[in-house]
Design an enzyme around this catalytic site. Structure first.
Site, PDB file in Angstrom:
ATOM      1  N   ALA A  55       0.812  -1.218   0.000  1.00 19.72           N
ATOM      2  CA  ALA A  55       0.000   0.000   0.000  1.00 19.72           C
ATOM      3  C   ALA A  55       0.845   1.267   0.000  1.00 19.72           C
ATOM      4  CB  ALA A  55      -0.935  -0.010   1.211  1.00 19.72           C
ATOM      5  N   PHE A  56       1.959   1.248   0.698  1.00 15.78           N
ATOM      6  CA  PHE A  56       2.792   2.444   0.791  1.00 15.78           C
ATOM      7  C   PHE A  56       3.344   2.871  -0.569  1.00 15.78           C
ATOM      8  CE2 PHE A  56       6.568   4.915   2.118  1.00 15.78           C
ATOM      9  CZ  PHE A  56       5.922   5.832   2.951  1.00 15.78           C
ATOM     10  N   GLU A  57       3.479   1.943  -1.489  1.00 13.34           N
ATOM     11  CA  GLU A  57       4.020   2.238  -2.825  1.00 13.34           C
ATOM     12  C   GLU A  57       2.958   2.743  -3.803  1.00 13.34           C
ATOM     13  OE1 GLU A  57       6.578   0.099  -0.429  1.00 13.34           O
ATOM     14  OE2 GLU A  57       4.709  -0.782  -1.146  1.00 13.34           O
ATOM     15  N   THR A 117       0.987  -2.691  16.650  1.00 16.02           N
ATOM     16  CA  THR A 117       1.622  -1.371  16.695  1.00 16.02           C
ATOM     17  C   THR A 117       0.789  -0.398  15.863  1.00 16.02           C
ATOM     18  OG1 THR A 117       2.979  -1.670  14.712  1.00 16.02           O
ATOM     19  CG2 THR A 117       3.877  -2.511  16.793  1.00 16.02           C
ATOM     20  N   HIS A 129       1.795   1.018  13.178  1.00 13.27           N
ATOM     21  CA  HIS A 129       2.363   1.060  11.826  1.00 13.27           C
ATOM     22  C   HIS A 129       1.281   1.121  10.740  1.00 13.27           C
ATOM     23  CE1 HIS A 129       5.391   0.438   8.733  1.00 13.27           C
ATOM     24  NE2 HIS A 129       4.624  -0.509   8.218  1.00 13.27           N
ATOM     25  N   ARG A 146     -16.278  -6.396   2.789  1.00 11.42           N
ATOM     26  CA  ARG A 146     -16.084  -5.253   1.903  1.00 11.42           C
ATOM     27  C   ARG A 146     -15.302  -5.574   0.632  1.00 11.42           C
ATOM     28  NH1 ARG A 146     -16.757  -4.066   6.940  1.00 11.42           N
ATOM     29  NH2 ARG A 146     -17.866  -2.201   7.575  1.00 11.42           N
TER      30      ARG A 146
END
Length: 154
Positions: A54-56, A87, A89, A128
């Site tokens: 997802a971060f990319e 966490t 994150h 979903r």
């Protein structure tokens, strides 16, 4: 409360890009498949780009949004699934992706459809992403089609 996904299809001859994470592929692939079906049913052209996680997604979405003139996409749809762990994150990744996609949309004056979800529970992701009644892939495609129409008429 979840609402069922609309079923009215908007016709389009536009070209749409989808950026989809490979991470948590069971859920992402189901949304991608539903969106692909909806866009093809509408007559749209499609390009799919896979990224590691997802971060990319924002990096690829930003590059796709930069296409000039006639090669410009009608919208970019972004799919990812993040599970909340022990966490913070996941929360940070989700927030960073949200902020980046909003900036890309405004900077490039192009609809960027945000379907990157942070889930606390697998059962929520199943409803979903894997279900037909509430599949966020179908919903994202319909939003992209509608926003492409809106932007074309502005």
């Amino acid at each position: 409360m979840l609402k069922s996904v609309k079923t009215k299809t908007i016709r389009s001859n536009g070209t749409f890009a989808i950026v989809a994470s490979r991470y948590n592929s069971l859920y992402v692939d189901a949304m991608l498949h539903a969106a692909r079906e909806e866009l093809l049913k509408a007559g749209a052209h499609l390009r799919i780009v896979r990224v590691p996680g997802a971060f990319e997604i924002p990096a690829a979405a930003s590059k796709l949004a930069q296409r000039p003139g006639r090669k410009r996409y009608s919208a970019v749809i972004c799919f990812g699934v993040i599970f909340q762990g022990q966490t913070s994150h996941a929360e940070h990744i989700g927030w960073g992706v949200t902020q980046a996609l909003a900036q890309i949309q405004v900077l490039h004056k192009m609809p960027v459809i945000h379907a990157v979800f942070v889930f606390d529970k697998i059962k929520h992701a199943r409803v979903r992403c894997l279900g037909k009644k509430h599949n966020r892939g179908t919903e994202a495609a319909q939003t992209a089609l509608e926003m492409a129409r809106v932007m074309k008429n502005l």
